[in-house]
Design an enzyme around this catalytic site. Structure first.
Site, PDB file in Angstrom:
ATOM      1  N   THR A   6       0.815  -1.211   0.000  1.00 24.04           N
ATOM      2  CA  THR A   6       0.000   0.000   0.000  1.00 24.04           C
ATOM      3  C   THR A   6       0.850   1.262   0.000  1.00 24.04           C
ATOM      4  OG1 THR A   6      -1.864  -1.057   1.112  1.00 24.04           O
ATOM      5  CG2 THR A   6      -1.698   1.320   1.334  1.00 24.04           C
ATOM      6  N   SER A  54       1.855  -7.496   0.017  1.00 23.17           N
ATOM      7  CA  SER A  54       2.614  -8.395   0.892  1.00 23.17           C
ATOM      8  C   SER A  54       2.059  -9.815   0.886  1.00 23.17           C
ATOM      9  CB  SER A  54       2.642  -7.846   2.323  1.00 23.17           C
ATOM     10  OG  SER A  54       1.340  -7.752   2.862  1.00 23.17           O
ATOM     11  N   THR A  85       1.194  -4.136   4.486  1.00 24.52           N
ATOM     12  CA  THR A  85       0.957  -4.400   5.904  1.00 24.52           C
ATOM     13  C   THR A  85       0.252  -5.728   6.171  1.00 24.52           C
ATOM     14  OG1 THR A  85      -1.140  -3.181   5.863  1.00 24.52           O
ATOM     15  CG2 THR A  85       0.854  -1.950   6.451  1.00 24.52           C
TER      16      THR A  85
END
Length: 323
Positions: A6, A54, A85
């Site tokens: 992000t 991720s 995250t």
């Protein structure tokens, strides 16, 4: 080192807090956007490791990144890794267990893409560089810096899917904070080898030798079919995320006897140590380690040995280190 996520996302518009494509901006752009401020902190170079979210990375990617971080730290004084995250906590713990250098490695990310109003990305990246350049976290293992807070890799947990304060620790609190005027470190994380190298050296673990480890969710009257299927698919270990049901324990008994699967009990509820006593199958306690991190530790342990006694000792000493 950029890995996408992000923080490197491009939104549909300045208010596209949830409508964006992750990993679209190169890490060079992120670093340039926080210049000249970061140039006053350190001589910052950059390297693009990947541009995915991720959750799209595989364990072999973690393996390669860990080896690369150690390569970079032969010359660099510290490393900052920008990441998505969703799986940041898992990657941080994998690196914490495998990066051999004791130099600062700081992971950061963002809950809002780089291109929206009030993005947390620039501040997080700047503060992560500031923390790494200070040298204050040398010997503390991998640290996580988001929302001005410093967290240890073992305990860092994503707790909210949208809010900027999403990362916290399950029980013991943050290590400190990064404010405009000072960096405050108020506690040290317990480490299995304080100030020394990580417990698992990937140079002794083949890249293709990472075993298959799964997590079994625990709930009322949970069936054992998932455990049976995982064992037949070649799982070397399974982590119970909570108290296993009787049917799960029956399946675990067969999986252990027939396929040699190792079982670990982790706390899927929040805080506190987790232990399972069963006459059917030996279950190793992960203490208060979160299920996803217990999986990482079991993976590295199982890649190193098949001895359950030794692995149990590692969960005590490495998974739950004390001063």
């Amino acid at each position: 080192m950029g890995t996408g996520g992000t923080i490197a996302g491009v939104s549909e518009g300045p208010a596209g807090f949830e409508t964006y494509e992750p990993g679209k901006l190169p890490v060079a752009r992120l670093v340039d956007d926080v210049r000249p401020a970061v140039d006053a902190l350190a001589d910052v170079t950059h390297e693009e490791y990947g541009t995915k979210s991720s959750g799209e990375y595989a364990l072999v990617d973690y393996y390669d990144l860990s080896r690369r971080v150690d390569d970079v730290l032969r010359d660099a004084d510290g490393v900052v890794i920008s990441s998505g995250t969703a799986a940041l906590a898992e990657l941080a713990y994998f690196l914490d267990l495998t990066v051999q250098s004791d130099k600062p490695v700081v992971m950061t990310g963002a809950m809002r893409p780089w291109t929206v109003f009030g993005s947390d990305g620039p501040a997080n990246l700047y503060n992560a560089v500031r923390l790494a350049a200070s040298g204050r976290t040398r010997g503390l293992g991998i640290t996580v810096l988001l929302n001005d807070q410093i967290l240890p890799a073992r305990e860092a947990t994503k707790t909210d899917s949208l809010r900027l304060h999403t990362f916290g620790t399950r029980e013991f609190g943050v290590l400190g904070t990064v404010d405009e005027q000072e960096i405050r470190l108020q506690r040290r994380p317990a480490r299995p080898h304080p100030g020394g190298s990580a417990p698992f050296d990937l140079s002794a673990i083949p890249r293709d030798g990472l075993p298959k480890i799964e997590i079994a969710g625990s709930y009322i009257d949970a069936g054992g079919e998932g455990i049976t299927a995982s064992a037949r698919a070649g799982a070397a270990g399974i982590v119970f995320a909570g108290v296993p049901s009787p049917r799960q324990l029956v399946a675990a008994q067969e999986a252990s006897a027939v396929h040699g699967v190792l079982f670990v009990a982790a706390n899927g509820y929040g805080s506190g140590a987790m232990r399972v006593e069963s006459a059917r199958v030996d279950v190793i306690s992960a203490g208060d380690l979160a299920p996803a991190k217990a999986r990482i530790l079991l993976l590295l342990a199982r890649a190193s040995t098949a001895d359950p006694v030794r692995i149990r000792g590692w969960f005590d000493a490495i998974g739950n280190p004390q001063f």
